[in-house]
Design an enzyme around this catalytic site. Structure first.
Site, PDB file in Angstrom:
ATOM      1  N   GLY A 143       3.757  -0.031 -11.288  1.00 49.02           N
ATOM      2  CA  GLY A 143       5.193  -0.136 -11.014  1.00 49.02           C
ATOM      3  C   GLY A 143       5.984   1.082 -11.467  1.00 49.02           C
ATOM      4  O   GLY A 143       7.210   1.077 -11.450  1.00 49.02           O
ATOM      5  N   GLY A 144       5.277   2.130 -11.869  1.00 55.70           N
ATOM      6  CA  GLY A 144       5.917   3.329 -12.412  1.00 55.70           C
ATOM      7  C   GLY A 144       5.492   3.525 -13.846  1.00 55.70           C
ATOM      8  O   GLY A 144       5.781   2.691 -14.709  1.00 55.70           O
ATOM      9  N   GLU A 188      10.109  -5.131  -8.716  1.00 62.93           N
ATOM     10  CA  GLU A 188       8.757  -5.177  -9.260  1.00 62.93           C
ATOM     11  C   GLU A 188       8.756  -4.851 -10.747  1.00 62.93           C
ATOM     12  O   GLU A 188       8.052  -5.486 -11.534  1.00 62.93           O
ATOM     13  CB  GLU A 188       7.870  -4.179  -8.514  1.00 62.93           C
ATOM     14  CG  GLU A 188       6.437  -4.142  -9.029  1.00 62.93           C
ATOM     15  CD  GLU A 188       5.573  -3.097  -8.333  1.00 62.93           C
ATOM     16  OE1 GLU A 188       4.408  -2.937  -8.743  1.00 62.93           O
ATOM     17  OE2 GLU A 188       6.063  -2.437  -7.390  1.00 62.93           O
ATOM     18  N   GLY A 232       0.890   9.096  -7.115  1.00 66.15           N
ATOM     19  CA  GLY A 232       1.274   7.720  -7.375  1.00 66.15           C
ATOM     20  C   GLY A 232       2.765   7.508  -7.295  1.00 66.15           C
ATOM     21  O   GLY A 232       3.320   7.160  -6.253  1.00 66.15           O
ATOM     22  N   GLN A 255       0.545 -13.146 -46.892  1.00 68.50           N
ATOM     23  CA  GLN A 255       1.785 -12.465 -46.551  1.00 68.50           C
ATOM     24  C   GLN A 255       1.585 -11.402 -45.470  1.00 68.50           C
ATOM     25  O   GLN A 255       2.409 -11.265 -44.553  1.00 68.50           O
ATOM     26  CB  GLN A 255       2.400 -11.826 -47.797  1.00 68.50           C
ATOM     27  CG  GLN A 255       3.782 -11.218 -47.529  1.00 68.50           C
ATOM     28  CD  GLN A 255       4.344 -10.522 -48.766  1.00 68.50           C
ATOM     29  OE1 GLN A 255       3.782  -9.549 -49.240  1.00 68.50           O
ATOM     30  NE2 GLN A 255       5.436 -11.053 -49.290  1.00 68.50           N
ATOM     31  N   GLN A 267      -6.281  -8.304 -33.849  1.00 68.57           N
ATOM     32  CA  GLN A 267      -6.518  -7.996 -35.260  1.00 68.57           C
ATOM     33  C   GLN A 267      -6.525  -9.271 -36.105  1.00 68.57           C
ATOM     34  O   GLN A 267      -7.359  -9.432 -37.002  1.00 68.57           O
ATOM     35  CB  GLN A 267      -5.444  -7.028 -35.772  1.00 68.57           C
ATOM     36  CG  GLN A 267      -5.704  -6.477 -37.158  1.00 68.57           C
ATOM     37  CD  GLN A 267      -6.885  -5.520 -37.187  1.00 68.57           C
ATOM     38  OE1 GLN A 267      -7.226  -4.929 -36.168  1.00 68.57           O
ATOM     39  NE2 GLN A 267      -7.514  -5.379 -38.341  1.00 68.57           N
ATOM     40  N   PRO A 293      -4.608   8.538  -3.297  1.00 67.59           N
ATOM     41  CA  PRO A 293      -5.494   9.249  -4.222  1.00 67.59           C
ATOM     42  C   PRO A 293      -4.884  10.531  -4.767  1.00 67.59           C
ATOM     43  O   PRO A 293      -5.180  10.933  -5.894  1.00 67.59           O
ATOM     44  CB  PRO A 293      -6.729   9.549  -3.351  1.00 67.59           C
ATOM     45  CG  PRO A 293      -6.745   8.467  -2.332  1.00 67.59           C
ATOM     46  CD  PRO A 293      -5.294   8.194  -2.032  1.00 67.59           C
ATOM     47  N   GLY A 341      -9.599 -11.206 -35.598  1.00 69.12           N
ATOM     48  CA  GLY A 341     -10.764 -10.514 -36.143  1.00 69.12           C
ATOM     49  C   GLY A 341     -11.912 -10.454 -35.158  1.00 69.12           C
ATOM     50  O   GLY A 341     -11.736 -10.123 -33.988  1.00 69.12           O
ATOM     51  N   ALA A 376       0.841  -1.194   0.000  1.00 68.31           N
ATOM     52  CA  ALA A 376       0.000   0.000   0.000  1.00 68.31           C
ATOM     53  C   ALA A 376       0.878   1.246   0.000  1.00 68.31           C
ATOM     54  O   ALA A 376       1.323   1.710   1.057  1.00 68.31           O
ATOM     55  CB  ALA A 376      -0.936  -0.004   1.216  1.00 68.31           C
TER      56      ALA A 376
END
Length: 382
Positions: free
Chosen positions: A366-367, A245, A136, A282, A339, A133, A342, A129
């Protein structure tokens, strides 16, 4: 598909461990990933199963029930758990790898003996922790306070985006015990049943199976013996473990990119359009080659970093580079896989659809990518 891992770095014992990790996640997680994702949780019993398989203990001191090992075992564990197909399960199941290392490296022997064995046996859950808020990545400016009163600290404040926040038995909490800046930061182990501690669940774009919470502290009285390390020295411990981390996130992202490639290749070989398999088109082959190329480059970077760490080096800038590069590889591969699949790639219950939703958190957690670039620039004296 990709070549086998470089034998320069990986021994037969490494590969035996790799097979055991993949087998665990393919058998114990993959069949349930969809249901657990929709439920927003996974069974607590999975912690015990992972401990019995020797997974939760990796990288922790043997004296407290851990399994000491080189950096390559840790890379393997982070990479191979991707075959469960759920970043939410993996992040929740291994929240102790960000919640407990501070205790293992800086906690008192009494505190380690009391807490670590239960965590590593899968009986207790640990969480970290730090994020608040109001901020970060700028840990030095955190606002949660811990005031010393006799044999206790009285904690007030809040934390947010806490992985395993709803079910954790222990929280490693960054608090302000002194003045402004990094020198006023300390670490406390706060037990989950502490009076005054509240938890509120959060809803997320991805990682649904991992509970994430906002944690409140209102006059929480925490025993002074739960101080991790020295008062006012918590910032250094936090930064050191942030690097572990970030490397773990990089390895996990590489693993998820490999899963995306695997699923894209399988679909392209099976799906037929205008009389031919997609894999014979291709434009599709080139997408698959681009995915494989980025994965190879990412894995080479990770292997080099693990070797440096085992040699006693501290490549902070390069770990940040790897974190950014690997998560970008995952992002590219998840997008390409969706993609290629599809319409099926857009359907809930498809593995690459879930991974596509989950990739974004790895460029932030983690940043954030932008913070990593500033850190790299400072280290390179740019």
């Amino acid at each position: 598909m990709l070549q086998a891992p470089n034998p320069r770095y990986y021994s037969p014992d490494h590969e035996t461990f790799r097979a055991s990790v993949r087998r665990f996640f393919e058998q114990e997680v993959a069949p349930h990933a969809d249901a657990w994702d929709e439920a927003g949780e996974f069974p607590r019993e999975l912690y015990r199963k992972a401990a019995n398989a020797g997974l939760l203990q990796v990288g922790f001191p043997e004296a407290y029930g851990g399994i000491e090992c080189d950096a390559f075992y840790r890379l393997i564990l982070c990479e191979e758990r991707a075959w469960g197909g759920s970043g939410g399960v993996a992040s929740g199941l291994f929240s102790h790898t960000i919640g407990a290392p501070h205790l293992a490296s800086a906690g008192s022997d009494e505190l380690k003996r009391r807490v670590l064995p239960g965590i590593l046996a899968g009986e207790k859950i640990a969480a970290l922790a730090i994020t608040e808020p109001g901020g970060g990545s700028d840990v030095a400016q955190l606002a949660t306070t811990a005031r010393r009163e006799g044999e206790h600290y009285v904690v007030n404040g809040s934390k947010i985006f806490i992985t395993s926040g709803m079910r954790a038995d222990y929280f490693t909490v960054a608090v302000r015990t002194g003045g402004a800046g990094a020198g006023g930061v300390s670490l406390l182990l706060v037990e989950g049943d502490t009076p005054g501690l509240t938890r509120s669940p959060l809803r997320k774009m991805g990682w649904w199976a991992s509970d994430t919470a906002e944690i409140g502290f209102s006059d929480c009285r925490v025993p002074a013996g739960n101080l991790i390390g020295e008062e006012g020295k918590g910032f250094v411990v936090v930064m050191r473990n942030f690097n572990h981390e970030r490397l773990a996130l990089a390895a996990a992202a590489c693993g998820y990119a490999q899963v995306c490639l695997h699923d894209a290749v399988a679909w392209a070989q099976e799906r037929r359009t205008f009389g031919l398999p997609l894999s014979q088109r291709q434009v599709i082959r080139h997408k698959l080659v681009d995915m494989a190329t980025r994965i190879e480059a990412t894995r080479a970077m990770l292997d080099d970093l693990a070797a440096r760490l085992d040699d006693g080096q501290s490549p902070f800038a390069q770990i940040a580079m790897a974190k950014n590069f690997s998560t970008q590889t995952f992002q590219f591969c998840a997008d390409a896989a969706v993609q290629i699949l599809g319409g099926m790639g857009f359907m809930r219950g498809t593995r690459v659809e879930r991974l596509y939703r989950e990739v974004k958190v790895m460029t932030i957690g983690g940043g954030a990518e932008e913070v990593m670039k500033d850190l790299i620039a400072k280290r390179l004296e740019i």
